[in-house]
Motif scaffolding. Structure first.
Motif, PDB file in Angstrom:
ATOM      1  N   ARG A  55      84.466  42.819  41.136  1.00 21.56           N
ATOM      2  CA  ARG A  55      84.840  44.104  41.759  1.00 21.56           C
ATOM      3  C   ARG A  55      86.351  44.299  41.699  1.00 21.56           C
ATOM      4  O   ARG A  55      86.840  45.397  41.455  1.00 21.56           O
ATOM      5  CB  ARG A  55      84.319  44.158  43.196  1.00 21.56           C
ATOM      6  CG  ARG A  55      84.706  45.398  43.974  1.00 21.56           C
ATOM      7  CD  ARG A  55      84.248  46.697  43.328  1.00 21.56           C
ATOM      8  NE  ARG A  55      82.813  46.905  43.365  1.00 21.56           N
ATOM      9  CZ  ARG A  55      82.155  47.720  42.531  1.00 21.56           C
ATOM     10  NH1 ARG A  55      82.811  48.398  41.601  1.00 21.56           N
ATOM     11  NH2 ARG A  55      80.847  47.846  42.600  1.00 21.56           N
ATOM     12  N   LEU A  62      74.385  40.475  38.107  1.00 21.13           N
ATOM     13  CA  LEU A  62      74.851  39.104  38.257  1.00 21.13           C
ATOM     14  C   LEU A  62      74.059  38.420  39.371  1.00 21.13           C
ATOM     15  O   LEU A  62      73.916  38.968  40.454  1.00 21.13           O
ATOM     16  CB  LEU A  62      76.334  39.206  38.632  1.00 21.13           C
ATOM     17  CG  LEU A  62      77.245  38.012  38.574  1.00 21.13           C
ATOM     18  CD1 LEU A  62      78.682  38.480  38.483  1.00 21.13           C
ATOM     19  CD2 LEU A  62      77.046  37.093  39.742  1.00 21.13           C
ATOM     20  N   ILE A 107      77.932  47.423  39.970  1.00 21.32           N
ATOM     21  CA  ILE A 107      77.563  46.003  40.049  1.00 21.32           C
ATOM     22  C   ILE A 107      76.227  45.865  40.784  1.00 21.32           C
ATOM     23  O   ILE A 107      76.051  46.380  41.886  1.00 21.32           O
ATOM     24  CB  ILE A 107      78.651  45.161  40.749  1.00 21.32           C
ATOM     25  CG1 ILE A 107      79.995  45.323  40.027  1.00 21.32           C
ATOM     26  CG2 ILE A 107      78.228  43.691  40.800  1.00 21.32           C
ATOM     27  CD1 ILE A 107      81.139  44.500  40.620  1.00 21.32           C
ATOM     28  N   SER A 121      77.806  32.947  43.476  1.00 19.77           N
ATOM     29  CA  SER A 121      77.468  34.268  42.909  1.00 19.77           C
ATOM     30  C   SER A 121      78.131  35.379  43.724  1.00 19.77           C
ATOM     31  O   SER A 121      78.585  36.375  43.158  1.00 19.77           O
ATOM     32  CB  SER A 121      75.948  34.465  42.826  1.00 19.77           C
ATOM     33  OG  SER A 121      75.399  34.770  44.095  1.00 19.77           O
ATOM     34  N   TYR A 122      78.206  35.224  45.035  1.00 22.26           N
ATOM     35  CA  TYR A 122      78.872  36.248  45.861  1.00 22.26           C
ATOM     36  C   TYR A 122      80.369  36.310  45.526  1.00 22.26           C
ATOM     37  O   TYR A 122      80.948  37.393  45.408  1.00 22.26           O
ATOM     38  CB  TYR A 122      78.698  35.958  47.362  1.00 22.26           C
ATOM     39  CG  TYR A 122      77.256  35.891  47.819  1.00 22.26           C
ATOM     40  CD1 TYR A 122      76.298  36.756  47.295  1.00 22.26           C
ATOM     41  CD2 TYR A 122      76.844  34.954  48.775  1.00 22.26           C
ATOM     42  CE1 TYR A 122      74.972  36.685  47.708  1.00 22.26           C
ATOM     43  CE2 TYR A 122      75.515  34.882  49.195  1.00 22.26           C
ATOM     44  CZ  TYR A 122      74.584  35.749  48.650  1.00 22.26           C
ATOM     45  OH  TYR A 122      73.286  35.679  49.056  1.00 22.26           O
ATOM     46  N   ILE A 136      80.818  38.073  42.249  1.00 20.92           N
ATOM     47  CA  ILE A 136      80.680  39.534  42.399  1.00 20.92           C
ATOM     48  C   ILE A 136      81.974  40.120  42.960  1.00 20.92           C
ATOM     49  O   ILE A 136      82.480  41.136  42.459  1.00 20.92           O
ATOM     50  CB  ILE A 136      79.474  39.869  43.318  1.00 20.92           C
ATOM     51  CG1 ILE A 136      78.172  39.639  42.551  1.00 20.92           C
ATOM     52  CG2 ILE A 136      79.557  41.308  43.848  1.00 20.92           C
ATOM     53  CD1 ILE A 136      76.905  39.832  43.366  1.00 20.92           C
ATOM     54  N   HIS A 152      68.657  36.863  43.367  1.00 20.58           N
ATOM     55  CA  HIS A 152      69.281  36.658  44.680  1.00 20.58           C
ATOM     56  C   HIS A 152      68.233  36.457  45.767  1.00 20.58           C
ATOM     57  O   HIS A 152      68.344  35.575  46.607  1.00 20.58           O
ATOM     58  CB  HIS A 152      70.164  37.855  45.057  1.00 20.58           C
ATOM     59  CG  HIS A 152      71.560  37.710  44.592  1.00 20.58           C
ATOM     60  ND1 HIS A 152      72.088  38.475  43.587  1.00 20.58           N
ATOM     61  CD2 HIS A 152      72.541  36.866  44.975  1.00 20.58           C
ATOM     62  CE1 HIS A 152      73.337  38.103  43.366  1.00 20.58           C
ATOM     63  NE2 HIS A 152      73.640  37.140  44.192  1.00 20.58           N
ATOM     64  N   ALA A 156      74.910  40.308  48.801  1.00 27.15           N
ATOM     65  CA  ALA A 156      75.680  40.684  47.604  1.00 27.15           C
ATOM     66  C   ALA A 156      76.296  42.074  47.769  1.00 27.15           C
ATOM     67  O   ALA A 156      77.403  42.336  47.311  1.00 27.15           O
ATOM     68  CB  ALA A 156      74.783  40.632  46.365  1.00 27.15           C
ATOM     69  N   ALA A 184      78.942  44.439  45.491  1.00 29.42           N
ATOM     70  CA  ALA A 184      77.940  45.104  44.649  1.00 29.42           C
ATOM     71  C   ALA A 184      77.626  46.482  45.230  1.00 29.42           C
ATOM     72  O   ALA A 184      77.813  46.714  46.425  1.00 29.42           O
ATOM     73  CB  ALA A 184      76.666  44.256  44.557  1.00 29.42           C
ATOM     74  N   PRO A 242      73.208  43.289  42.139  1.00 26.84           N
ATOM     75  CA  PRO A 242      72.732  41.918  42.364  1.00 26.84           C
ATOM     76  C   PRO A 242      71.455  41.720  41.554  1.00 26.84           C
ATOM     77  O   PRO A 242      70.677  42.657  41.390  1.00 26.84           O
ATOM     78  CB  PRO A 242      72.403  41.889  43.864  1.00 26.84           C
ATOM     79  CG  PRO A 242      72.884  43.165  44.437  1.00 26.84           C
ATOM     80  CD  PRO A 242      73.100  44.142  43.329  1.00 26.84           C
TER      81      PRO A 242
END
Ligand code: 5AD
Length: 339
Positions: free
Chosen positions: A252, A217, A260, A244-245, A248, A266, A277, A282, A262
């Motif tokens: 989780r 991601l 996961i 995006s963070y 993630i 990124h 991340a 991640a 990154p």
């Protein structure tokens, strides 16, 4: 987590998001400890039959030279000391569907397994293929397959892809890969033009529904040689990274025992992007082993060439995490279901 809760989490401001990140890290620790798994990435070909509106290696981009590594080059990279320490090799390419391509990949995988005496897991990321081709590759010993959905929401998917690209086929491919016994990865871009917070939340729920084992991601990064570039205003870098963070961290919490990763994107927006991340939930890092000459031409998006991976392992250690060298790092989600 229901849709509403994910939406709330994705909308948190920086102060409140800290709690979300802390929760995600606690869950990650519970399942994976402080370990960070490594994967060697070899972008072995930028030849692509698809024409995705966001992607720099789309078929209609005539401004880049096309390449394909020879089998020798791929095996050399895949059996290099660093790849062996990663214990994982990801072979990624543009999407090509023909029998020659399928056979050559099968041969290459066989050679890698032989040259490394089965000491690496092989992950393929070569797009949509027929069940027969996925089966052929599985029988050669491929362990995992990565097929990003990009967006699971039909309305958005159709804004990002030409009409002849089928979201339905992509979804079906994920089902076939699961049926064949692969560890299945998917993934998405965050911060795309036209993408709403609800679209992102729905993608996260899609991953849960499709019971994936791993997810890549990362933020959308613009590329001036693509149609999406001038179509609509691009969300700010800060928004794309920060969202995006949060995505993630939500993932989780939704799927505690998956791997996961990154995305490489990124680091295109922030030199510390991947590292951040890893602090949001991640647990896997890709190290790019594509030879530099070809790597220049595997530009999915605009990025600098690349200081990127050099000291990431040192930085990870500085964070107090432990790099899991010589560790296959299978997703616990998969191991549990298959034991
Ligand atoms: N920004 C970020 N990621 C991109 N990808 C392709 N184009 C872009 C872009 N402009 C990602 C997609 C694809 C993977 C190979 O690279 O997620 O699946």
């Amino acid at each position: 987590m229901k849709l509403e809760q994910i939406l709330e989490n994705l909308s948190l401001d920086a102060g409140n998001a800290k709690t979300l990140f802390a929760k995600a890290m606690a869950v990650k620790k519970q399942f994976y400890g402080d370990k960070i798994y490594l994967r060697a990435l070899i972008e072995f070909s930028n030849i692509c039959s698809k024409d995705c509106y966001y992607c720099g290696i789309r078929k209609s981009n005539l401004s880049i030279p096309r390449y394909r590594l020879t089998q020798e080059q791929i095996i050399e990279a895949a059996s290099s000391p660093l790849a062996l320490r990663c214990a994982n090799v990801t072979l990624q390419s543009g999407e090509v569907e023909n029998p020659n391509f399928a056979d050559e990949i099968a041969k290459t995988v066989r050679e890698i397994k032989r040259a490394t005496q089965n000491k690496v897991r092989v992950i393929l990321s070569c797009g949509e293929q027929t069940r027969e081709v996925y089966k052929l590759w599985k029988e050669e010993g491929v362990n995992r397959y990565l097929l990003k959905i990009e967006s699971s929401v039909p309305k958005l998917y159709s804004k990002l892809h030409p009409e002849n690209h089928s979201l339905q086929r992509r979804k079906e491919s994920l089902v076939i890969l699961k049926e064949l016994g692969y560890q299945v990865g998917s993934g998405m871009m965050v911060g795309l033009p036209f993408q709403t917070t609800e679209d992102i939340a729905k993608d996260l729920l899609f991953f849960k529904e499709y019971n994936i084992d791993m997810c890549g991601l990362g933020p959308y990064v613009e590329h001036s040689d693509t149609p999406l570039y001038n179509l609509k205003e691009i969300p700010s870098k800060e928004y794309r990274l920060f969202t995006s963070y949060k995505a993630i961290a939500c993932l989780r919490l939704l799927m505690p025992d998956i791997n996961i990763v990154p995305a490489t994107s990124h680091d295109a927006l922030d030199p510390k992007g991947k590292l951040t991340a890893l602090m949001c939930g991640a647990n896997v890092v890709m190290l790019n082993l594509t030879p530099p000459e070809e790597r220049k031409h595997y530009k999915l998006y605009q990025r600098e060439q690349s200081q990127l991976d050099k000291d990431i392992t040192a930085q990870i250690t500085e964070l107090g995490a432990e790099i899991a060298y010589n560790d296959f790092g299978d997703a616990l989600h998969f191991t549990k279901e298959n034991n």
